[in-house]
Design a protein around this motif. Structure first.
Motif, PDB file in Angstrom:
ATOM      1  N   LYS A  15      52.175 -71.532 -24.242  1.00  0.00           N
ATOM      2  CA  LYS A  15      53.247 -72.439 -23.533  1.00  0.00           C
ATOM      3  C   LYS A  15      52.428 -73.101 -22.148  1.00  0.00           C
ATOM      4  N   TYR A  18      50.336 -75.973 -23.428  1.00  0.00           N
ATOM      5  CA  TYR A  18      51.133 -77.012 -23.503  1.00  0.00           C
ATOM      6  C   TYR A  18      51.716 -77.833 -22.354  1.00  0.00           C
ATOM      7  N   THR A  19      51.824 -76.968 -21.305  1.00  0.00           N
ATOM      8  CA  THR A  19      52.348 -77.588 -20.040  1.00  0.00           C
ATOM      9  C   THR A  19      51.071 -78.311 -19.378  1.00  0.00           C
ATOM     10  N   ILE A  22      50.983 -81.749 -21.461  1.00  0.00           N
ATOM     11  CA  ILE A  22      52.182 -82.529 -20.890  1.00  0.00           C
ATOM     12  C   ILE A  22      51.569 -83.334 -19.349  1.00  0.00           C
TER      13      ILE A  22
ATOM     14  N   VAL B  24      58.387 -86.334 -14.618  1.00  0.00           N
ATOM     15  CA  VAL B  24      58.412 -85.545 -15.790  1.00  0.00           C
ATOM     16  C   VAL B  24      58.687 -84.112 -15.201  1.00  0.00           C
ATOM     17  N   THR B  26      58.416 -80.481 -16.651  1.00  0.00           N
ATOM     18  CA  THR B  26      57.975 -79.644 -17.636  1.00  0.00           C
ATOM     19  C   THR B  26      58.678 -78.350 -17.789  1.00  0.00           C
ATOM     20  N   ILE B  29      61.445 -79.474 -20.457  1.00  0.00           N
ATOM     21  CA  ILE B  29      60.951 -79.364 -21.614  1.00  0.00           C
ATOM     22  C   ILE B  29      60.517 -78.045 -22.356  1.00  0.00           C
ATOM     23  N   LEU B  30      60.130 -77.191 -21.420  1.00  0.00           N
ATOM     24  CA  LEU B  30      59.845 -75.922 -21.920  1.00  0.00           C
ATOM     25  C   LEU B  30      61.245 -75.279 -22.396  1.00  0.00           C
ATOM     26  N   GLU B  34      62.190 -73.640 -26.025  1.00  0.00           N
ATOM     27  CA  GLU B  34      62.730 -72.358 -26.158  1.00  0.00           C
ATOM     28  C   GLU B  34      64.113 -72.343 -26.948  1.00  0.00           C
TER      29      GLU B  34
END
Lengths: 185, 709
Positions: A15, A18-19, A22, B24, B26, B29-30, B34
């Protein structure tokens, strides 16, 4: 950390990686969405949806194809965003935007495009059919190659060349019709 | 504004986009990711979503199988019931795996291939990839898409089906819309190509052996088929399987290599009844241009017919869905073929020693100009052919400046609906003469289809390129169907201006325009007349033992022939001045001479009037001759006394003065009869042919004073 490595780690479920991705790419997504016709106020929603979707597909594509997928998904998300809107929302917009034709609020647009000349060109691009709008946006604002654009739009290379040529001609005539505004800069 | 200025402005705008606010989140988004992962995939009913997902999905595997919009059709057919994947157990997954293996084996046996060979087929690999992604260990823990297990399985199964099965199922399913049709065609062609690739490589592997199947030094598929039992088993199986999958073995043009090509004759008859008419053109096109690119076409076909193929491809592209794989493929063929036709690689071959374009090229170019409807290539070639015609088909400036990019512009305009219909060169399209029998069973062949199409919404484009005889037949057919709307739509705008639509529909002015007993319709290029406003023509039909050209049609501004009415006819067949003719004229004379009632001659032909003129002279009945002159004040009138006392021709027998007469209309209501003099005639000096002027009056044709001057 190089991007390919980040992608690989994200594909494995990391994750944090991925962050990081982004953070690297969200500006591209935001700008591209705006250039594709998303209203300024809706950009956060669309961006969020793009990155959620991107994660969903992450394991399916090759790392090298990340950029292509990013554009492809943004394009589809932007398109679908307004398609899925409820009638209430449409009504609400109508109340908010008395002009009706403007795809964004006057104030939000003003903050981004402060020069009349920019607004004129931006609006001209927005009025193009999307088959011309998307290649112009990707080629001039995102510096994608013909090959990349062809891949994003899933059309042959020759078509992209034709569409770009045609799009430029359409833009030139649209600008000339408006008398070519020249002030503000 | 030029390109450079535009690009400068685009650059400035690009930098302005940096002002776009960013926000944004984040974490959000995460969190959403999940949440999504915690939920078991549940089948969604949202058609649009599925569509989009499959498109994206299909693209991801595009390197394995260029699939385009494939799949959407089949997904729509999948049961839309909400089966929850949670009802599946590990055992169910195992069962699906066994079932898939069984289905896979069935296809392998149908193709008579071993396991390894079967696994190399691209569509099998694609089906396997889908199956593995959808139904695999771990599926129950949650997949990364929204396709249910059931749909995923079915989607993989569809991809596994052989071309022959696809055809059978599609025919049983019934009519497909354009999207479904192109999906089918795309997948059907792709799978056929995969099989072709496989079998051609098999032939290549056994090259040394198959090369022995020769006749007269050239490879022959017939020899190979006859000797198949001396060939390896794989080749024997191939020979058996090919026809079942709509493929056949053949030899290339110079007889040096075997090829596998589509042979869909057995399939297409039924397929065409269920596929969309326009999309199904790709099947025919692909049969003519198999493989990738136009190389085969150029190799196998004469240069002179390439224009036909270009026209066919163009029509298909302009009448089918855009953004499909087949559309892109043939779009490339279209521009490649156009370039080949306009700019052959060896330009020297195009011109002969006099610097004139060779006949083949000229024929192709001329045919391109006359493609009916909206045609980018016709629009491009029109000025070129016109200038070439003017310069005796020699290399000229117009050709020198011809740019293929212009074709792309016209093509885009045509797709957008902004390219105008090409004006055809009817003088070159129409034959010098044509006789169309109305008595054979084929008389209305094709007219029925045309009627059906035009009756749909009276789209004038349907009539573009339809000749005057066909227009008459179409009207006649509509009349037979009592479809007065169609009849009205076929009338000229000038006619429509003069008549009321409602009156016409209630009581059509023109019914039974083809007279009972007419055996043929006739077209004669001599009667193709360009007047100030229109190109017009008269279509002929029998009237008694003559042909009367009395069905008048105008070519209107949209380049479509429309009927103006049954009007002044003129006889094209020369009338012989024989005993029969004299009897005919004598009959008229008897009716007219007693009363000089002008209305009696209303229906008389121009020849009969001329005959009567000279017959009165023969009888020395100058009063009757005088009574024939036009009475309209617009024309010179001479007093009767003066005429009677003037010298007259001395005619003993009109048969010894003239042998034949032929009328020609020079403009509306005016014309002349060509009199061919009998060599024994003592009148008219040395002239072989004399022109006798006639004017149409309300009472029929009449000569003005001194008609032969």
């Amino acid at each position: 950390m190089v991007e390919l490595e980040l992608i690989e780690r994200a594909q494995q479920g990391d994750k944090a990686a991925y962050t990081e991705l982004i953070h690297i790419h969200h500006r591209t997504v935001e700008k591209f969405a705006f250039q594709c016709g998303v209203r300024v106020n809706d950009i956060p929603d669309v961006t969020q949806e793009v990155f959620v979707k991107l994660y969903r597909f992450l394991h399916q594509f090759q790392r090298e194809r990340f950029t292509t997928w990013l554009y492809k998904i943004t394009l589809n998300t932007a398109r679908d965003y307004y398609r899925k809107e409820t009638k209430e929302k449409v009504k609400e917009q109508k109340l908010n935007f008395e002009g009706g034709l403007n795809y964004t609020t006057k104030s939000a647009e003003d903050r981004v495009l402060i020069f009349e000349e920019d607004r004129e060109l931006h609006n001209a691009i927005q009025t193009l059919d999307e088959k011309y709008r998307h290649p112009i946006v990707m080629f001039y604002f995102h510096e994608l190659s013909y090959e990349q654009i062809a891949e994003v739009l899933n059309v042959p290379l020759s078509t992209i060349k034709i569409r770009l040529m045609r799009a430029k001609a359409l833009l030139k005539s649209a600008l000339q019709m408006n008398g070519g505004v020249k002030h503000g800069r | 504004m030029d390109d450079k200025q535009l690009e400068e402005r685009l650059n400035l705008l690009k930098s302005s986009y940096d002002r776009l606010p960013s926000s944004v989140d984040t974490d959000e988004i995460l969190r959403k990711i999940e949440d999504e992962n915690r939920m078991a995939p549940i089948e969604r009913k949202d058609k649009g979503f599925k569509w989009q997902k499959i498109t994206v999905w299909a693209v991801s595997i595009a390197s394995v199988f260029i699939i385009g919009i494939l799949g959407t059709t089949f997904l729509h057919d999948i049961n839309e019931g909400t089966t929850n994947d949670q009802t599946y157990s590990e055992d169910d997954i195992k069962k699906l795996e066994t079932q898939y293996e069984r289905e896979r084996l069935k296809r392998q046996q149908m193709l008579q291939l071993d396991k390894e060979q079967f696994a190399t087929l691209e569509f099998v690999q694609y089906a396997d990839t889908i199956f593995a992604a959808q139904i695999s260990p771990g599926t129950l823990e949650g997949k990364n898409d929204d396709l249910s297990i059931k749909d995923g399985y079915q989607f993989a199964m569809e991809r596994l089906k052989l071309p022959s099965e696809m055809v059978e199922e599609t025919i049983n399913k019934g009519k497909l819309d354009e999207g479904q049709s192109i999906s089918f065609i795309h997948e059907f062609i792709a799978k056929s190509e995969h099989l072709i690739n496989f079998y051609e490589s098999l032939l290549y592997d056994h090259d040394a052996l198959v090369q022995s199947a020769k006749h007269d030094g050239k490879l022959s598929e017939h020899i190979l088929i006859a000797n198949r039992y001396n060939m390896p088993e794989e080749i024997q199986s191939m020979i058996e399987v090919l026809p079942k999958q709509g493929l056949k073995l053949t030899v290339n043009a110079d007889g040096t290599a075997f090829q596998v090509v589509p042979d869909w004759a057995l399939f297409t008859r039924d397929l065409f009844t269920v596929l969309d008419e326009n999309e199904s053109r790709y099947l025919s096109l692909y049969s003519s241009i198999p493989g990738y690119g136009i190389a085969n076409l150029l190799e196998e076909q004469d240069f002179s017919v390439l224009g036909y193929y270009l026209g066919e491809i163009e029509f298909t592209l302009l009448n089918t869905m855009q953004d499909t794989g087949m559309h892109f493929r043939f779009e490339n063929y279209y521009f490649d073929l156009a370039e080949t036709i306009l700019f052959p690689s060896d330009i020297n071959e195009m011109f002969n020693e006099n610097n004139e374009i060779n006949t083949d090229t000229r024929m192709v170019w001329e045919s391109l100009v006359n493609i009916p409807g909206v045609s980018p290539i016709a629009t491009l070639m029109k000025p070129v052919v016109a200038s070439m015609n003017a310069s005796d088909w020699k290399y000229n400036e117009t050709y020198k400046l011809l740019d293929i990019e212009q074709l792309r512009d016209y093509y885009i305009m045509a797709l957008e609906g902004s390219l105008e219909t090409t004006k055809l060169d009817w003088f070159s399209i129409l034959p010098d003469g044509e006789e169309r029998s109305l008595e054979t069973p084929y008389a209305l062949y094709g007219v029925h289809e045309l009627y059906k199409e035009f009756n749909r919404n009276f789209d004038p484009l349907v009539l573009h390129g339809v000749g005057p005889i066909e227009t008459i037949l179409l009207y006649y057919y509509a009349d037979g169907e009592n479809n007065r709307e169609v009849m009205w739509e076929l009338m000229s705008s000038a006619f429509k201006k003069e008549h009321d639509k409602k009156d016409f529909i209630d009581n059509p002015t023109l019914q039974n325009i083809i007279r009972e007993g007419s055996k043929n319709l006739y077209f004669n290029k001599d009667h193709l007349i360009q007047d100030e406003k229109y190109l017009k023509t008269y279509i002929g039909q029998e009237k008694g033992n003559q042909v009367s050209y009395d069905l008048l049609l105008y070519l209107e501004s949209d380049d479509i022939w429309r009927i103006h009415g049954v009007e002044d006819y003129f006889v094209s067949n020369p009338t012989l001045v024989d005993e029969n003719f004299v009897q005919q004229v004598h009959g008229l004379y008897k009716l007219f001479a007693g009363t000089h009632d002008q209305t009696i001659l209303k229906e008389a032909t121009p020849e009969e009037i001329v005959g009567l003129y000279y017959y009165s002279n023969q009888l020395k009945d100058y009063e009757t001759q005088y009574a024939l002159y036009i009475k309209d004040e617009e024309w010179i009138q001479i007093p009767k006394e003066e005429y009677m006392s003037a010298p007259h021709l001395n005619i003993d027998d009109i048969k010894s003065e003239f042998t034949k007469m032929e009328f020609e209309e020079t403009s509306k209501g005016e014309g002349y009869v060509k009199l061919t003099r009998n060599p024994d005639s003592r009148n008219f000096g040395d002239e072989k042919v004399i022109g006798f002027q006639l004017i149409k009056t309300e009472n029929g044709w009449r000569p003005p004073f001194m008609p032969t001057q």
